[in-house]
Design an enzyme around this catalytic site. Sequence first.
Site, mmCIF file in Angstrom:
data_model
loop_
_atom_site.group_PDB
_atom_site.id
_atom_site.type_symbol
_atom_site.label_atom_id
_atom_site.label_comp_id
_atom_site.label_asym_id
_atom_site.label_seq_id
_atom_site.Cartn_x
_atom_site.Cartn_y
_atom_site.Cartn_z
ATOM 1 N N ASP A 187 -24.728 132.979 88.135
ATOM 2 C CA ASP A 187 -25.580 133.938 87.430
ATOM 3 C C ASP A 187 -24.877 135.281 87.269
ATOM 4 O OD1 ASP A 187 -27.598 132.088 87.258
ATOM 5 O OD2 ASP A 187 -28.785 132.911 88.897
ATOM 6 N N LEU A 188 -24.263 135.740 88.350
ATOM 7 C CA LEU A 188 -23.635 137.054 88.337
ATOM 8 C C LEU A 188 -22.420 137.086 87.416
ATOM 9 C CD1 LEU A 188 -23.883 137.783 92.181
ATOM 10 C CD2 LEU A 188 -25.359 138.678 90.370
#
Length: 415
Positions: A187-188
């Site tokens: 996600d990051l």
Amino acid sequence: MTGDTKAEGGDAQARSRPLSGLVVLDITRVVAGPFCSMLLADLGADVIKVEHPDDPDYARTFPPMVAGKEEAPESAFFSQFNRNKRGITVNLKSVDGKDLLKQLVRHADVLVENFRPGTMEKLGLGYEELRLCNPRLVYTAISGFGRTGPNASRPAFDNTGQAVGGLWSMNGYADRPPVRVGTIIGDLAASLYATIGTLAALRTVERTGEGQVVDVSQQDSILTLTENAVVRYTTRGEVAGPLGNDHPFVRPYGQFPCRDGYVFFGGYTDKFWRLTCEMFGEPHLANDPEIDTMEKRFDPDVAERRVRPLLERWFSAYGKAELEAMAGDRVPLSAIRTVPEVVEDPHVTARNMIVEIPVAGESVRMFGSPIKLSGTGEIPLGRAPMPGEHTRSILADLLGLDDAAIQRLVDKGAV
């Protein structure tokens, strides 16, 4: 919800930031997307978080929850990734809600979404439709597998990206099953690439006046984090596997125990190795014919039989702080810190990387912005919005709607 309080980021300081004047519509949930728009908000963009009036971002329920004395509990997790934004509610499934989003798009520079590819098209709000409203629009789409390819329509989470991007297979220990990286790195990473892509597309808009789609996938993003694994496979046929805390060819370079925990030591070059031998009072070992060159210390057998026992003997007599002090600016040696140790680290404090953000009326410490701009100064950070907190002010200021028009949208369930 259609509350109306002043946005935390709407002051003179926000207007002086690098992305001031940029309007971003954030139609994302959880982290892959909210983190991207948070970075833009930190840099001064007017980020408008768009949520469904009856189904807001479910990350608002993620722990840890902060219970204020007079305010309802709020999620510190959510607040960390949605600070500095304004909040509006729009029902994208309603005719009036769709029309409202198109009106907002006419005044926006960027739209960020993290739905499964095809979702926005089914709503009649895909890029080809929205670009008719605003040909300069940068449409940033974050998904598990991207907008093209045979797997584009598959659902995905962070673990999906780690699994299909190869990273999961490389993490852990060789004699055990693979282990996921201990954070939502898919996600990051996707959010970081989406931010870079968005800024690049905005630069193109400045030159050509034409917007475009920024297509970022978790799988693609994770793949780029596998370091040398791809070229090792394509050139030598080597398959990267779990190595624990070791590096595939650089030694010594990893985790070593000391008196009160563990340290990272990376003194693999001849210069650093010589300095390390001197630091522990055995300078003659730098000339030991079995370990006197970097190439010799790279050998797995030599590293385990000679180098590791030597380092463990040296380090075992000292604590983490003592070893860091001894190494100073000379040798790459760092304590492996726990999160509490990082939060209280004087260097982290000096870098203003732990900031206080209001959550449910309380002050909560969370990570700050790692982007330091010499001409801007420290970036002021504001709280995350409540669902629809700025709906009325956004519709009035951005679209010029009066109270009666806004109330009609409320009555229709569009906001």
